[in-house]
Design a protein around this motif. Structure first.
Motif, PDB file in Angstrom:
ATOM      1  N   ALA A 238       0.560  -1.288   0.012  1.00  0.00           N
ATOM      2  CA  ALA A 238       0.201   0.110  -0.021  1.00  0.00           C
ATOM      3  C   ALA A 238       0.947   1.296  -0.006  1.00  0.00           C
ATOM      4  O   ALA A 238       0.386   2.184  -0.607  1.00  0.00           O
ATOM      5  N   SER A 239       2.074   1.190   0.691  1.00  0.00           N
ATOM      6  CA  SER A 239       2.814   2.323   0.800  1.00  0.00           C
ATOM      7  C   SER A 239       3.418   2.635  -0.744  1.00  0.00           C
ATOM      8  O   SER A 239       3.686   3.698  -1.140  1.00  0.00           O
ATOM      9  N   ILE A 240       4.060   1.493  -1.154  1.00  0.00           N
ATOM     10  CA  ILE A 240       4.644   1.461  -2.635  1.00  0.00           C
ATOM     11  C   ILE A 240       3.454   2.389  -3.579  1.00  0.00           C
ATOM     12  O   ILE A 240       3.922   3.313  -4.378  1.00  0.00           O
ATOM     13  N   LEU A 241       2.341   1.688  -3.532  1.00  0.00           N
ATOM     14  CA  LEU A 241       1.175   2.150  -4.380  1.00  0.00           C
ATOM     15  C   LEU A 241       0.992   3.661  -4.216  1.00  0.00           C
ATOM     16  O   LEU A 241       0.934   4.318  -5.050  1.00  0.00           O
ATOM     17  N   LEU A 242       0.719   4.068  -3.148  1.00  0.00           N
ATOM     18  CA  LEU A 242       0.320   5.677  -2.711  1.00  0.00           C
ATOM     19  C   LEU A 242       1.724   6.453  -3.091  1.00  0.00           C
ATOM     20  O   LEU A 242       1.664   7.461  -3.378  1.00  0.00           O
ATOM     21  N   VAL A 243       2.944   6.040  -2.867  1.00  0.00           N
ATOM     22  CA  VAL A 243       4.197   6.827  -3.107  1.00  0.00           C
ATOM     23  C   VAL A 243       4.180   7.060  -4.456  1.00  0.00           C
ATOM     24  O   VAL A 243       4.538   7.912  -5.056  1.00  0.00           O
ATOM     25  N   THR A 244       3.767   5.956  -5.472  1.00  0.00           N
ATOM     26  CA  THR A 244       4.037   5.986  -6.723  1.00  0.00           C
ATOM     27  C   THR A 244       2.713   6.615  -7.457  1.00  0.00           C
ATOM     28  O   THR A 244       2.836   7.333  -8.499  1.00  0.00           O
ATOM     29  N   THR A 245       1.506   7.035  -6.872  1.00  0.00           N
ATOM     30  CA  THR A 245       0.357   7.566  -7.442  1.00  0.00           C
ATOM     31  C   THR A 245      -0.027   8.818  -6.840  1.00  0.00           C
ATOM     32  O   THR A 245      -0.437   9.662  -7.509  1.00  0.00           O
ATOM     33  N   LEU A 246       0.213   8.908  -5.503  1.00  0.00           N
ATOM     34  CA  LEU A 246      -0.729   9.908  -4.748  1.00  0.00           C
ATOM     35  C   LEU A 246       0.385  11.506  -5.355  1.00  0.00           C
ATOM     36  O   LEU A 246      -0.454  12.387  -5.537  1.00  0.00           O
ATOM     37  N   PRO A 247       1.638  11.330  -5.227  1.00  0.00           N
ATOM     38  CA  PRO A 247       2.149  12.665  -5.706  1.00  0.00           C
ATOM     39  C   PRO A 247       1.688  13.392  -7.099  1.00  0.00           C
ATOM     40  O   PRO A 247       1.336  14.505  -7.342  1.00  0.00           O
ATOM     41  N   GLY A 248       1.655  12.500  -8.125  1.00  0.00           N
ATOM     42  CA  GLY A 248       1.244  12.706  -9.306  1.00  0.00           C
ATOM     43  C   GLY A 248      -0.391  13.501  -9.211  1.00  0.00           C
ATOM     44  O   GLY A 248      -0.738  14.192 -10.004  1.00  0.00           O
ATOM     45  N   ARG A 249      -1.249  12.471  -8.346  1.00  0.00           N
ATOM     46  CA  ARG A 249      -2.553  12.980  -8.242  1.00  0.00           C
ATOM     47  C   ARG A 249      -2.681  14.363  -7.487  1.00  0.00           C
ATOM     48  O   ARG A 249      -3.756  15.298  -7.866  1.00  0.00           O
ATOM     49  N   ILE A 250      -2.066  14.696  -6.569  1.00  0.00           N
ATOM     50  CA  ILE A 250      -2.050  15.835  -5.878  1.00  0.00           C
ATOM     51  C   ILE A 250      -1.419  17.006  -6.815  1.00  0.00           C
ATOM     52  O   ILE A 250      -1.944  18.051  -6.767  1.00  0.00           O
ATOM     53  N   ARG A 251      -0.400  16.583  -7.685  1.00  0.00           N
ATOM     54  CA  ARG A 251       0.075  17.754  -8.653  1.00  0.00           C
ATOM     55  C   ARG A 251      -0.920  17.993  -9.663  1.00  0.00           C
ATOM     56  O   ARG A 251      -1.234  19.243  -9.925  1.00  0.00           O
ATOM     57  N   GLN A 252      -1.792  17.079  -9.967  1.00  0.00           N
ATOM     58  CA  GLN A 252      -2.813  17.282 -11.032  1.00  0.00           C
ATOM     59  C   GLN A 252      -3.799  18.149 -10.437  1.00  0.00           C
ATOM     60  O   GLN A 252      -4.238  19.057 -11.237  1.00  0.00           O
ATOM     61  N   VAL A 253      -4.148  17.791  -9.133  1.00  0.00           N
ATOM     62  CA  VAL A 253      -5.278  19.046  -8.453  1.00  0.00           C
ATOM     63  C   VAL A 253      -4.740  20.151  -8.392  1.00  0.00           C
ATOM     64  O   VAL A 253      -5.383  21.027  -8.475  1.00  0.00           O
ATOM     65  N   ARG A 254      -3.517  20.471  -7.982  1.00  0.00           N
ATOM     66  CA  ARG A 254      -2.749  21.630  -7.875  1.00  0.00           C
ATOM     67  C   ARG A 254      -2.761  22.244  -9.403  1.00  0.00           C
ATOM     68  O   ARG A 254      -3.081  23.577  -9.310  1.00  0.00           O
ATOM     69  N   GLU A 255      -2.503  21.720 -10.414  1.00  0.00           N
ATOM     70  CA  GLU A 255      -2.245  22.300 -11.547  1.00  0.00           C
ATOM     71  C   GLU A 255      -3.779  22.770 -12.297  1.00  0.00           C
ATOM     72  O   GLU A 255      -4.126  23.704 -12.712  1.00  0.00           O
ATOM     73  N   LEU A 256      -4.729  21.769 -11.742  1.00  0.00           N
ATOM     74  CA  LEU A 256      -6.054  22.162 -12.175  1.00  0.00           C
ATOM     75  C   LEU A 256      -6.761  23.553 -11.594  1.00  0.00           C
ATOM     76  O   LEU A 256      -7.259  24.663 -12.266  1.00  0.00           O
ATOM     77  N   ASN A 257      -6.342  23.695 -10.336  1.00  0.00           N
ATOM     78  CA  ASN A 257      -6.843  24.956  -9.591  1.00  0.00           C
ATOM     79  C   ASN A 257      -6.152  25.972  -9.999  1.00  0.00           C
ATOM     80  O   ASN A 257      -6.598  27.070 -10.089  1.00  0.00           O
ATOM     81  N   ALA A 258      -4.498  25.763 -10.172  1.00  0.00           N
ATOM     82  CA  ALA A 258      -3.824  26.972 -10.434  1.00  0.00           C
ATOM     83  C   ALA A 258      -4.376  27.398 -12.028  1.00  0.00           C
ATOM     84  O   ALA A 258      -4.550  28.701 -12.307  1.00  0.00           O
ATOM     85  N   ALA A 259      -4.656  26.451 -12.977  1.00  0.00           N
ATOM     86  CA  ALA A 259      -5.040  26.784 -14.248  1.00  0.00           C
ATOM     87  C   ALA A 259      -6.116  27.461 -14.320  1.00  0.00           C
ATOM     88  O   ALA A 259      -6.712  28.486 -14.923  1.00  0.00           O
ATOM     89  N   GLY A 260      -7.276  27.073 -13.293  1.00  0.00           N
ATOM     90  CA  GLY A 260      -8.447  27.703 -13.407  1.00  0.00           C
ATOM     91  C   GLY A 260      -8.303  29.260 -12.765  1.00  0.00           C
ATOM     92  O   GLY A 260      -9.311  30.167 -13.298  1.00  0.00           O
ATOM     93  N   ARG A 261      -7.475  29.582 -12.104  1.00  0.00           N
ATOM     94  CA  ARG A 261      -7.187  31.066 -11.478  1.00  0.00           C
ATOM     95  C   ARG A 261      -6.527  31.547 -12.987  1.00  0.00           C
ATOM     96  O   ARG A 261      -6.846  32.790 -12.894  1.00  0.00           O
ATOM     97  N   LEU A 262      -5.503  31.034 -13.251  1.00  0.00           N
ATOM     98  CA  LEU A 262      -4.635  31.736 -14.481  1.00  0.00           C
ATOM     99  C   LEU A 262      -5.453  32.038 -15.705  1.00  0.00           C
ATOM    100  O   LEU A 262      -5.090  33.136 -16.350  1.00  0.00           O
ATOM    101  N   LEU A 263      -6.475  31.130 -15.913  1.00  0.00           N
ATOM    102  CA  LEU A 263      -7.235  31.304 -17.265  1.00  0.00           C
ATOM    103  C   LEU A 263      -8.246  32.248 -17.280  1.00  0.00           C
ATOM    104  O   LEU A 263      -9.427  31.687 -17.312  1.00  0.00           O
ATOM    105  N   ASP A 264      -8.099  33.344 -16.589  1.00  0.00           N
ATOM    106  CA  ASP A 264      -9.051  34.447 -16.426  1.00  0.00           C
ATOM    107  C   ASP A 264      -9.564  35.319 -17.567  1.00  0.00           C
ATOM    108  O   ASP A 264      -8.532  36.084 -18.182  1.00  0.00           O
ATOM    109  N   THR A 265     -10.605  35.230 -18.104  1.00  0.00           N
ATOM    110  CA  THR A 265     -10.915  36.031 -19.492  1.00  0.00           C
ATOM    111  C   THR A 265     -11.997  36.823 -19.132  1.00  0.00           C
ATOM    112  O   THR A 265     -12.962  37.097 -19.978  1.00  0.00           O
TER     113      THR A 265
END
Length: 202
Positions: free
Chosen positions: A119-146
């Motif tokens: 479980a630790s190996i699974l979370l270490v390999t998948t969780l950082p990418g998922r957190i990065r995706q959520v951060r990028e989505l929210n950052a893009a939502g703020r930056l793409l202001d039209t």
């Protein structure tokens, strides 16, 4: 806060990955429980030894009680039989109890390791990418202001100058021509689509 992309394909992939991770964790927990239960059943060996030792000790105790009623030497014989019972059956019972405890401890340890390590190996390999995706989505939502024409132009420029040609081609045949002519809508759509977002109605 956005947890998943707005675009159907990206959203489907993200949801499927999360579901697969959760399913894998569930399967690992189930396997760990099975390992624990299987190993824990071996404690029956220690239980058998413990019960046998107690039976021997109880037998000597019953003989000691009977011998205690004999005049003159009954007390000494009874004490000797009780000591013999404690020295033989008591020791065996203690060894059986210790064996039971060790098997239970081993079952707990193996069950924990069977879940925790994979479980630790699974979370270490998948969780950082998922957190990065959520951060990028929210950052893009703020930056793409039209919200203003100038911001629309800047977002369109960003799309025209930074997105891959294959990404731009899905939205417009002439990105630079659209930019020069002030036709920003398709370029803005491309910028949102590349970020996994959908434009909200003004």
């Amino acid at each position: 806060m956005r947890l998943y992309p707005d675009t159907p394909d990206d959203r489907g992939r993200a949801v499927a990955k999360d579901a697969l991770v959760l399913l894998t964790l569930f399967v690992l927990a189930w396997l760990a429980l099975k390992v624990h239960d299987t190993v824990d059943k071996l404690a029956v060996l220690g239980t058998g030894v413990h019960d046998s030792g107690e039976a021997v000790q109880n037998g000597f105790g019953a003989a000691a009680d009977a011998a205690s009623g004999v005049p003159v030497v009954g007390g000494e014989v009874g004490d000797a039989l009780r000591d013999a019972g404690a020295g033989t059956g008591g020791n065996v019972a203690d060894a059986g109890r210790a064996g039971e405890d060790r098997v239970h401890d081993l079952a707990n340890l193996l069950g924990f390791l069977f879940f925790a390590l994979p479980a630790s190996i699974l979370l270490v390999t998948t969780l950082p990418g998922r957190i990065r995706q959520v951060r990028e989505l929210n950052a893009a939502g703020r930056l793409l202001d039209t919200s203003s024409e100038e911001r629309r132009r800047l977002v369109a420029m960003r799309a025209a100058f930074t997105l891959p040609a294959s990404e731009l081609a899905r939205h417009t045949k002439d990105p630079l021509g659209d930019l020069a002519a002030g036709r920003y809508d398709r370029l803005i759509e491309a910028a949102y689509d590349a970020a996994g977002l959908r434009r909200r109605p003004a």
